[in-house]
Design an enzyme around this catalytic site. Structure first.
Site, short mmCIF file in Angstrom:
data_model
loop_
_atom_site.label_atom_id
_atom_site.label_comp_id
_atom_site.label_asym_id
_atom_site.label_seq_id
_atom_site.Cartn_x
_atom_site.Cartn_y
_atom_site.Cartn_z
N ARG A 18 0.83 -1.23 0.00
CA ARG A 18 0.00 0.00 0.00
C ARG A 18 0.86 1.27 0.00
O ARG A 18 0.56 2.25 0.69
CB ARG A 18 -0.95 0.01 1.20
CG ARG A 18 -1.87 -1.18 1.27
CD ARG A 18 -2.87 -1.26 0.12
NE ARG A 18 -3.59 -2.51 0.16
CZ ARG A 18 -3.22 -3.60 -0.54
NH1 ARG A 18 -2.17 -3.58 -1.37
NH2 ARG A 18 -3.91 -4.71 -0.44
N GLU B 14 -3.65 3.54 6.47
CA GLU B 14 -3.64 3.30 5.02
C GLU B 14 -4.32 4.49 4.34
O GLU B 14 -3.90 4.93 3.27
CB GLU B 14 -4.38 1.99 4.70
CG GLU B 14 -4.43 1.68 3.22
CD GLU B 14 -4.97 0.28 2.92
OE1 GLU B 14 -4.67 -0.66 3.67
OE2 GLU B 14 -5.70 0.16 1.91
N SER C 179 -10.29 -0.24 4.14
CA SER C 179 -9.39 -0.43 5.29
C SER C 179 -8.75 0.89 5.71
O SER C 179 -8.20 1.61 4.88
CB SER C 179 -8.29 -1.42 4.93
OG SER C 179 -8.86 -2.68 4.69
C1 LIG Z 1 -15.60 -0.10 -0.21
C2 LIG Z 1 -14.12 0.02 -0.39
C3 LIG Z 1 -13.35 -1.11 -0.63
C4 LIG Z 1 -11.96 -0.99 -0.83
N1 LIG Z 1 -11.24 -2.13 -1.05
C5 LIG Z 1 -9.91 -2.03 -1.27
C6 LIG Z 1 -9.13 -3.21 -1.54
O1 LIG Z 1 -9.62 -4.32 -1.60
N2 LIG Z 1 -7.79 -3.05 -1.74
C7 LIG Z 1 -7.19 -1.81 -1.72
O2 LIG Z 1 -5.97 -1.74 -1.94
N3 LIG Z 1 -7.90 -0.69 -1.46
C8 LIG Z 1 -9.24 -0.76 -1.24
N4 LIG Z 1 -9.97 0.37 -0.98
C9 LIG Z 1 -9.28 1.68 -0.90
C10 LIG Z 1 -9.24 2.47 -2.22
O3 LIG Z 1 -10.33 2.12 -3.06
C11 LIG Z 1 -7.94 2.27 -2.99
O4 LIG Z 1 -6.83 2.70 -2.23
C12 LIG Z 1 -7.94 3.02 -4.33
O5 LIG Z 1 -6.88 2.58 -5.10
C13 LIG Z 1 -7.87 4.54 -4.17
O6 LIG Z 1 -8.09 5.11 -5.46
P1 LIG Z 1 -8.82 6.53 -5.61
O7 LIG Z 1 -8.87 6.86 -7.05
O8 LIG Z 1 -10.12 6.53 -4.90
O9 LIG Z 1 -7.79 7.47 -4.87
P2 LIG Z 1 -8.12 8.73 -3.94
O10 LIG Z 1 -8.76 8.27 -2.68
O11 LIG Z 1 -8.85 9.76 -4.73
O12 LIG Z 1 -6.66 9.24 -3.64
C14 LIG Z 1 -5.78 8.47 -2.83
C15 LIG Z 1 -4.39 9.13 -2.87
O13 LIG Z 1 -3.87 8.98 -4.19
C16 LIG Z 1 -3.50 10.26 -4.72
N5 LIG Z 1 -3.75 10.19 -6.17
C17 LIG Z 1 -4.91 9.84 -6.79
N6 LIG Z 1 -4.74 9.85 -8.13
C18 LIG Z 1 -3.44 10.19 -8.35
C19 LIG Z 1 -2.65 10.38 -9.53
N7 LIG Z 1 -3.16 10.20 -10.73
N8 LIG Z 1 -1.36 10.75 -9.37
C20 LIG Z 1 -0.82 10.95 -8.14
N9 LIG Z 1 -1.52 10.80 -7.01
C21 LIG Z 1 -2.82 10.42 -7.10
C22 LIG Z 1 -4.37 11.26 -3.99
O14 LIG Z 1 -3.76 12.54 -3.96
C23 LIG Z 1 -4.44 10.63 -2.59
O15 LIG Z 1 -3.31 10.99 -1.82
C24 LIG Z 1 -11.36 0.29 -0.78
C25 LIG Z 1 -12.13 1.43 -0.54
C26 LIG Z 1 -13.50 1.30 -0.36
C27 LIG Z 1 -14.32 2.53 -0.14
#
Ligand SMILES: Cc1cc2nc3c(=O)[nH]c(=O)nc-3n(C[C@H](O)[C@H](O)[C@H](O)COP(=O)(O)OP(=O)(O)OC[C@H]3O[C@@H](n4cnc5c(N)ncnc54)[C@H](O)[C@@H]3O)c2cc1C
Length: 294
Positions: free
Chosen positions: A168, A289, A219
């Site tokens: 992560r 995380e 998480s």
């Molecule tokens: C119901 C649920 C289930 C989930 N299950 C999992 C799972 O099974 N496994 C897992 O690993 N995670 C899980 N997650 C967490 C999350 O979905 C992941 O971490 C996901 O990859 C985050 O992507 P996002 O686009 O929503 O990022 P955001 O939440 O929008 O951003 C997260 C971080 O990434 C940065 N960021 C986003 N895009 C970019 C970019 N293009 N360049 C540079 N920085 C960037 C942002 O600035 C921020 O710091 C879950 C979340 C939920 C709500």
């Protein structure tokens, strides 16, 4: 505003763009395609405005005081994904579910583990998102390189090594680079029907073990030396603990649910409380995380 991109908005409530449904306002906010980002960042940089990137908002806790700068929310359509025999190129703002479905329809497997993660390609690369347990798989297993840009809007290409992926975590945690698009290795093929069946099965299994309340960020803490944080929180007797309208899920101890109207202060206080209690009981310091922004 000396800016030729449309729809730069002021004082936009960020809670509408996070899965937790929590967060104060962005002073400036723009939804953009990844290809527009260099121009936006260059504009922000030359005007002394700090820019922050948001994907699907599924791994962020945005403070109640909001973000005093520009929030750029990335949004790309799946039609911008390009595949060849051995490679896929996907812009950072494409949703993982759409990407995986698109690959499935083209008979490309090996990406099903990403289907139930509600993020974008960019957020997943930032977090090295994936699944744990026996079938452990992370985006780093398929990531083959990317196009990045810095806060001045300068664009450059990198290989997978540059990303320094670990659990992560990626190099993007301690740099201000933005991922514009990612290149993936395509190694496995199967019939679209088989892949879609696998995706539906995974979705069903997830739905059975995840809280029904969708206002969460998955998480909250990372696994600690291979031990799931949820196990430690559960064994510390914290399931159901509540501060304000934030509650440690009764279904999954590593998730915090917004029961309705929770503030970021409520969630932060609950995070602090869980860390203290787990440390007292097991001597283990949990690491967040979720990313706290603002
Ligand atoms: C119901 C649920 C289930 C989930 N299950 C999992 C799972 O099974 N496994 C897992 O690993 N995670 C899980 N997650 C967490 C999350 O979905 C992941 O971490 C996901 O990859 C985050 O992507 P996002 O686009 O929503 O990022 P955001 O939440 O929008 O951003 C997260 C971080 O990434 C940065 N960021 C986003 N895009 C970019 C970019 N293009 N360049 C540079 N920085 C960037 C942002 O600035 C921020 O710091 C879950 C979340 C939920 C709500």
């Amino acid at each position: 505003m000396d800016f030729d991109l449309p729809d730069i908005r002021e004082n936009v409530p960020l809670k509408n763009f996070t899965t937790w449904k929590i967060g104060g306002n962005a002073r400036l906010f723009i939804e953009a395609k990844s290809a527009e980002v260099p121009k936006i960042l260059s504009w922000a940089n030359s005007n002394g405005i700090k820019a922050h990137i948001l994907g699907a908002g599924s791994n962020v806790l945005i403070k109640d005081s909001g973000i005093d700068g520009l929030v750029v929310r990335l949004k790309d359509g799946v039609s911008s994904v390009k595949i060849s025999e051995k490679t896929a190129f996907a812009p950072a703002g494409v949703r993982l579910a759409q990407f995986v479905n698109f690959l499935a329809k083209n008979g490309i497997s090996g990406f099903e583990f990403l289907a139930g993660i509600p993020g974008t390609i960019g957020g997943a690369a930032f977090m090295n998102a994936g699944i744990g347990g026996e079938n452990k798989r992370e985006i780093s297993d398929v990531f083959d390189g990317g196009i990045l840009c810095n806060l001045k809007g300068e664009v450059f290409e990198v290989g997978a090594d540059f990303m320094e992926f670990s659990h992560r975590h990626s190099v993007l945690h301690h740099s201000s680079h933005v991922l514009l698009s990612a290149k993936f290795r395509l190694e496995e093929k199967s019939s679209p029907e088989e892949i879609l069946k696998k995706i539906r099965k995974t979705a069903k299994e997830r739905a059975a073990r995840e809280p029904k309340n969708r206002k969460n960020a998955g998480s909250v803490f990372k696994a600690c030396g291979g031990v799931p944080a949820g196990l430690l929180i559960d064994r510390a007797g914290l399931k159901g603990c509540k501060i304000g309208a934030a509650q440690i899920s009764r279904v999954h101890a590593n998730w915090i649910e917004n029961l309705g109207g929770a503030t970021s202060s409520d969630v932060e206080a609950l995070i602090k409380f869980a860390k203290e209690k787990v440390f007292e009981k097991f001597g283990v310091l949990l690491e967040e995380e979720v990313r706290i922004l603002g």
